[in-house]
Design a protein around this motif. Structure first.
Motif, PDB file in Angstrom:
ATOM      1  N   TYR A  56       0.799  -1.216   0.000  1.00 29.00           N
ATOM      2  CA  TYR A  56       0.000   0.000   0.000  1.00 29.00           C
ATOM      3  C   TYR A  56       0.839   1.276   0.000  1.00 29.00           C
ATOM      4  O   TYR A  56       0.302   2.366  -0.084  1.00 29.00           O
ATOM      5  CB  TYR A  56      -1.019   0.009   1.140  1.00 29.00           C
ATOM      6  CG  TYR A  56      -0.472  -0.366   2.495  1.00 29.00           C
ATOM      7  CD1 TYR A  56       0.114   0.583   3.320  1.00 29.00           C
ATOM      8  CD2 TYR A  56      -0.556  -1.680   2.937  1.00 29.00           C
ATOM      9  CE1 TYR A  56       0.602   0.231   4.563  1.00 29.00           C
ATOM     10  CE2 TYR A  56      -0.067  -2.040   4.180  1.00 29.00           C
ATOM     11  CZ  TYR A  56       0.514  -1.081   4.987  1.00 29.00           C
ATOM     12  OH  TYR A  56       1.004  -1.430   6.206  1.00 29.00           O
ATOM     13  N   THR A  57       2.165   1.133   0.046  1.00 29.76           N
ATOM     14  CA  THR A  57       3.013   2.319  -0.114  1.00 29.76           C
ATOM     15  C   THR A  57       3.132   2.709  -1.583  1.00 29.76           C
ATOM     16  O   THR A  57       3.864   3.630  -1.917  1.00 29.76           O
ATOM     17  CB  THR A  57       4.414   2.113   0.495  1.00 29.76           C
ATOM     18  OG1 THR A  57       5.028   0.986  -0.125  1.00 29.76           O
ATOM     19  CG2 THR A  57       4.345   1.932   1.991  1.00 29.76           C
ATOM     20  N   ASN A  58       2.416   2.033  -2.449  1.00 28.85           N
ATOM     21  CA  ASN A  58       2.356   2.406  -3.862  1.00 28.85           C
ATOM     22  C   ASN A  58       1.158   3.305  -4.156  1.00 28.85           C
ATOM     23  O   ASN A  58       0.965   3.713  -5.296  1.00 28.85           O
ATOM     24  CB  ASN A  58       2.256   1.151  -4.743  1.00 28.85           C
ATOM     25  CG  ASN A  58       3.521   0.336  -4.671  1.00 28.85           C
ATOM     26  OD1 ASN A  58       4.617   0.863  -4.721  1.00 28.85           O
ATOM     27  ND2 ASN A  58       3.369  -0.965  -4.544  1.00 28.85           N
ATOM     28  N   ILE A  59       0.361   3.607  -3.145  1.00 23.20           N
ATOM     29  CA  ILE A  59      -0.858   4.390  -3.346  1.00 23.20           C
ATOM     30  C   ILE A  59      -0.745   5.727  -2.615  1.00 23.20           C
ATOM     31  O   ILE A  59      -0.701   5.777  -1.390  1.00 23.20           O
ATOM     32  CB  ILE A  59      -2.093   3.616  -2.830  1.00 23.20           C
ATOM     33  CG1 ILE A  59      -2.187   2.257  -3.519  1.00 23.20           C
ATOM     34  CG2 ILE A  59      -3.355   4.437  -3.031  1.00 23.20           C
ATOM     35  CD1 ILE A  59      -3.195   1.328  -2.901  1.00 23.20           C
ATOM     36  N   ALA A  60      -0.676   6.794  -3.390  1.00 24.86           N
ATOM     37  CA  ALA A  60      -0.683   8.136  -2.798  1.00 24.86           C
ATOM     38  C   ALA A  60      -2.129   8.472  -2.451  1.00 24.86           C
ATOM     39  O   ALA A  60      -3.042   8.029  -3.138  1.00 24.86           O
ATOM     40  CB  ALA A  60      -0.107   9.134  -3.785  1.00 24.86           C
ATOM     41  N   PRO A  61      -2.400   9.207  -1.424  1.00 22.71           N
ATOM     42  CA  PRO A  61      -1.518   9.897  -0.507  1.00 22.71           C
ATOM     43  C   PRO A  61      -1.091   9.060   0.697  1.00 22.71           C
ATOM     44  O   PRO A  61      -0.312   9.511   1.528  1.00 22.71           O
ATOM     45  CB  PRO A  61      -2.357  11.086  -0.051  1.00 22.71           C
ATOM     46  CG  PRO A  61      -3.754  10.566  -0.045  1.00 22.71           C
ATOM     47  CD  PRO A  61      -3.809   9.599  -1.207  1.00 22.71           C
TER      48      PRO A  61
END
Length: 100
Positions: A56-61
């Motif tokens: 989920y660190t691929n989804i901003a913000p």
């Protein structure tokens, strides 16, 4: 929806800082295998230079918030830099960890 798609172009840096393995908490203190395993699984993903970033660190913000959080956690306590701490800071961090 368009804004959400546009912000996906602004990715976080996911590289880990280089550190000397001899400074690592486990190398310095040499805890038993069970304790080392617990530390690696419970603490090192936020408090070391060996962070494995979740999907989920691929989804901003969300990624921005997580990156900021991880940077704060590393500044507070970094097991990869343990040997570089002064003894007073080591003692304080050990006491805080015991309280947790």
């Amino acid at each position: 929806m368009v804004l959400f798609i546009v912000i996906q172009a602004f990715r976080i840096e996911k590289s880990n800082p280089v550190s000397d393995p001899a400074n690592d908490f486990i190398a310095v203190t040499q805890p038993g295998a069970e304790i080392a395993s617990i530390l690696k699984s419970a603490c090192y993903d936020c408090h070391s230079n060996t962070i494995t970033y979740p999907w989920y660190t691929n989804i901003a913000p969300f990624s921005w918030w997580i990156k900021d959080h991880l940077n704060e956690e590393r500044d507070e306590l970094n097991f990869s830099e343990w040997k570089t701490y002064k003894s007073r800071r080591m003692d304080k961090k050990m006491k805080e960890a015991a309280e947790m």
